[in-house]
Design a protein around this motif. Sequence first.
Motif, PDB file in Angstrom:
ATOM      1  N   PHE A 241       0.838  -1.189   0.000  1.00 15.96           N
ATOM      2  CA  PHE A 241       0.000   0.000   0.000  1.00 15.96           C
ATOM      3  C   PHE A 241       0.878   1.246   0.000  1.00 15.96           C
ATOM      4  N   PRO A 242       1.099   1.849  -1.154  1.00 10.94           N
ATOM      5  CA  PRO A 242       1.986   3.014  -1.217  1.00 10.94           C
ATOM      6  C   PRO A 242       1.391   4.213  -0.473  1.00 10.94           C
ATOM      7  N   VAL A 243       2.259   4.992   0.122  1.00  8.80           N
ATOM      8  CA  VAL A 243       1.888   6.273   0.729  1.00  8.80           C
ATOM      9  C   VAL A 243       1.869   7.296  -0.411  1.00  8.80           C
ATOM     10  N   ASP A 244       0.859   8.157  -0.436  1.00  6.78           N
ATOM     11  CA  ASP A 244       0.753   9.062  -1.585  1.00  6.78           C
ATOM     12  C   ASP A 244       1.878  10.110  -1.581  1.00  6.78           C
ATOM     13  N   GLU A 245       2.086  10.704  -2.730  1.00  3.41           N
ATOM     14  CA  GLU A 245       3.239  11.575  -2.958  1.00  3.41           C
ATOM     15  C   GLU A 245       3.270  12.765  -1.988  1.00  3.41           C
TER      16      GLU A 245
ATOM     17  N   LYS B  35      19.427   6.082   4.862  1.00  2.97           N
ATOM     18  CA  LYS B  35      19.312   4.775   4.233  1.00  2.97           C
ATOM     19  C   LYS B  35      18.024   4.763   3.442  1.00  2.97           C
ATOM     20  N   SER B  36      18.031   4.185   2.237  1.00  2.85           N
ATOM     21  CA  SER B  36      16.751   3.945   1.572  1.00  2.85           C
ATOM     22  C   SER B  36      16.557   2.451   1.373  1.00  2.85           C
ATOM     23  N   GLY B  37      15.319   2.024   1.540  1.00  4.42           N
ATOM     24  CA  GLY B  37      14.950   0.617   1.371  1.00  4.42           C
ATOM     25  C   GLY B  37      13.913   0.485   0.281  1.00  4.42           C
ATOM     26  N   MET B  38      12.790  -0.144   0.593  1.00  3.09           N
ATOM     27  CA  MET B  38      11.771  -0.354  -0.442  1.00  3.09           C
ATOM     28  C   MET B  38      11.073   0.971  -0.748  1.00  3.09           C
ATOM     29  N   LEU B  39      11.169   1.401  -1.994  1.00  5.26           N
ATOM     30  CA  LEU B  39      10.617   2.710  -2.363  1.00  5.26           C
ATOM     31  C   LEU B  39       9.251   2.545  -3.019  1.00  5.26           C
ATOM     32  N   GLY B  40       9.130   1.607  -3.920  1.00 10.06           N
ATOM     33  CA  GLY B  40       7.807   1.188  -4.389  1.00 10.06           C
ATOM     34  C   GLY B  40       7.156   2.010  -5.483  1.00 10.06           C
ATOM     35  N   THR B  41       7.497   3.295  -5.588  1.00  7.21           N
ATOM     36  CA  THR B  41       6.876   4.146  -6.607  1.00  7.21           C
ATOM     37  C   THR B  41       7.948   5.036  -7.247  1.00  7.21           C
ATOM     38  N   PHE B  42       7.629   5.548  -8.431  1.00  8.08           N
ATOM     39  CA  PHE B  42       8.562   6.457  -9.109  1.00  8.08           C
ATOM     40  C   PHE B  42       8.720   7.756  -8.332  1.00  8.08           C
ATOM     41  N   TYR B  43       7.602   8.229  -7.716  1.00  7.88           N
ATOM     42  CA  TYR B  43       7.761   9.495  -6.985  1.00  7.88           C
ATOM     43  C   TYR B  43       8.612   9.311  -5.732  1.00  7.88           C
ATOM     44  N   ALA B  44       8.589   8.122  -5.130  1.00  5.87           N
ATOM     45  CA  ALA B  44       9.461   7.895  -3.969  1.00  5.87           C
ATOM     46  C   ALA B  44      10.929   7.923  -4.400  1.00  5.87           C
ATOM     47  N   VAL B  45      11.217   7.359  -5.574  1.00  3.74           N
ATOM     48  CA  VAL B  45      12.586   7.387  -6.111  1.00  3.74           C
ATOM     49  C   VAL B  45      12.989   8.851  -6.360  1.00  3.74           C
ATOM     50  N   GLU B  46      12.103   9.591  -6.993  1.00  2.00           N
ATOM     51  CA  GLU B  46      12.393  10.982  -7.357  1.00  2.00           C
ATOM     52  C   GLU B  46      12.572  11.857  -6.106  1.00  2.00           C
ATOM     53  N   LEU B  47      11.685  11.687  -5.121  1.00  2.00           N
ATOM     54  CA  LEU B  47      11.802  12.479  -3.888  1.00  2.00           C
ATOM     55  C   LEU B  47      13.090  12.144  -3.137  1.00  2.00           C
ATOM     56  N   THR B  48      13.454  10.891  -3.128  1.00  2.00           N
ATOM     57  CA  THR B  48      14.704  10.485  -2.460  1.00  2.00           C
ATOM     58  C   THR B  48      15.891  11.174  -3.139  1.00  2.00           C
TER      59      THR B  48
ATOM     60  N   GLU C  71       5.712 -11.867  -6.117  1.00  2.00           N
ATOM     61  CA  GLU C  71       5.034 -10.803  -6.865  1.00  2.00           C
ATOM     62  C   GLU C  71       5.917 -10.392  -8.055  1.00  2.00           C
ATOM     63  N   ALA C  72       5.278 -10.097  -9.167  1.00  2.00           N
ATOM     64  CA  ALA C  72       6.041  -9.727 -10.365  1.00  2.00           C
ATOM     65  C   ALA C  72       6.964  -8.550 -10.068  1.00  2.00           C
ATOM     66  N   LEU C  73       8.157  -8.630 -10.578  1.00  2.00           N
ATOM     67  CA  LEU C  73       9.116  -7.541 -10.391  1.00  2.00           C
ATOM     68  C   LEU C  73       8.701  -6.358 -11.247  1.00  2.00           C
ATOM     69  N   ASN C  74       9.176  -5.212 -10.863  1.00  2.00           N
ATOM     70  CA  ASN C  74       8.874  -4.000 -11.616  1.00  2.00           C
ATOM     71  C   ASN C  74      10.165  -3.480 -12.250  1.00  2.00           C
ATOM     72  N   PRO C  75      10.496  -3.967 -13.440  1.00  2.00           N
ATOM     73  CA  PRO C  75      11.788  -3.628 -14.033  1.00  2.00           C
ATOM     74  C   PRO C  75      11.978  -2.132 -14.285  1.00  2.00           C
ATOM     75  N   GLU C  76      10.890  -1.428 -14.627  1.00  2.00           N
ATOM     76  CA  GLU C  76      11.028   0.022 -14.885  1.00  2.00           C
ATOM     77  C   GLU C  76      11.424   0.750 -13.604  1.00  2.00           C
ATOM     78  N   LEU C  77      10.795   0.346 -12.506  1.00  2.00           N
ATOM     79  CA  LEU C  77      11.118   0.979 -11.220  1.00  2.00           C
ATOM     80  C   LEU C  77      12.564   0.670 -10.809  1.00  2.00           C
TER      81      LEU C  77
END
Length: 271
Positions: free
Chosen positions: A53-57, A77-90, A115-121
């Motif tokens: 359940f991602p936390v919204d941006e 430290k960064s761990g599971m980011l889960g969304t593109f905006y989490a990557v961008e904000l980090t 669970e299927a991997l998310n290669p783009e992420l």
Amino acid sequence: MVRIVTVAGSDASGGAGLEADLKTFEEYGLYGMAAVTLIATMDPDKNWAHGVFPVDEKTLKAQMETIFKGVGVTAVKSGMLGTFYAVELTREYITAHQIKNYVLDPVMVCKGNDEALNPELNAAVAGKLLPLALVATPNLFEAGQLSGIKDITTIERMKEAARIISDKGTAHVFVKGGAKLPGAVKAVDILYDGKTFETLEAPLIKTNWTHGAGCTTSAAIAAGLARGLSVYDAVVLAKKFISLSLAGSFALNRWVGPGNPSGWRKETLFK
Ligand code: PXL
């Protein structure tokens, strides 16, 4: 007190994710904070199937403001980011606040979760975050994904993967999880600084209960850096820390079992 943050997912079962990170920071005597990127849940009626359940941006950005701008940190430290905006904000906050002690754990999948991997992420993490990291801490699977080397089954292949990942701009690559190499008799991990390989060994701890071990290891490296250790010394201490944690590992239920980050302590409050 020295301040440190994990930008990571919450593991509702408590053994991995930001829960493992905060427990580890505590053991290192640090003031730990967490920016929650997502909440991972496990369903006891569906054989512990994971939900994410991602936390919204907006909510994630508000946490980043609180922590980076409002408090300030010595290490991230960064761990599971889960969304593109989490990557961008980090990326944005690490860059804007000129964070040098950044440990990137490129979490791609939870143990026991197919669970299927998310290669783009994963590509976004590689492209936007690997170049900022002082240390990246892929396990064998993640090192395989990031380097394109299939089947990391030997220490030589761990080294090859470390070299390829290092070429993507990470100052130090720590390929962890060598304990899972076929036929391993020791827990051998590889640290590479772009020039030299260090082979780090610890006794193999026989346990199936390793949930959160990767999270704990990368959190311990970040914590060591926050305490002023060199990368090498932080990694050596993190290996000691995870060995003692796994020595105290236990079954949480019939599906999963974590280590015990306070396993290194000789004294306890309650006997
Ligand atoms: O162990 C990887 C991991 C990382 N982060 C979160 C998790 C897990 C595995 O369960 O839940 C939030």
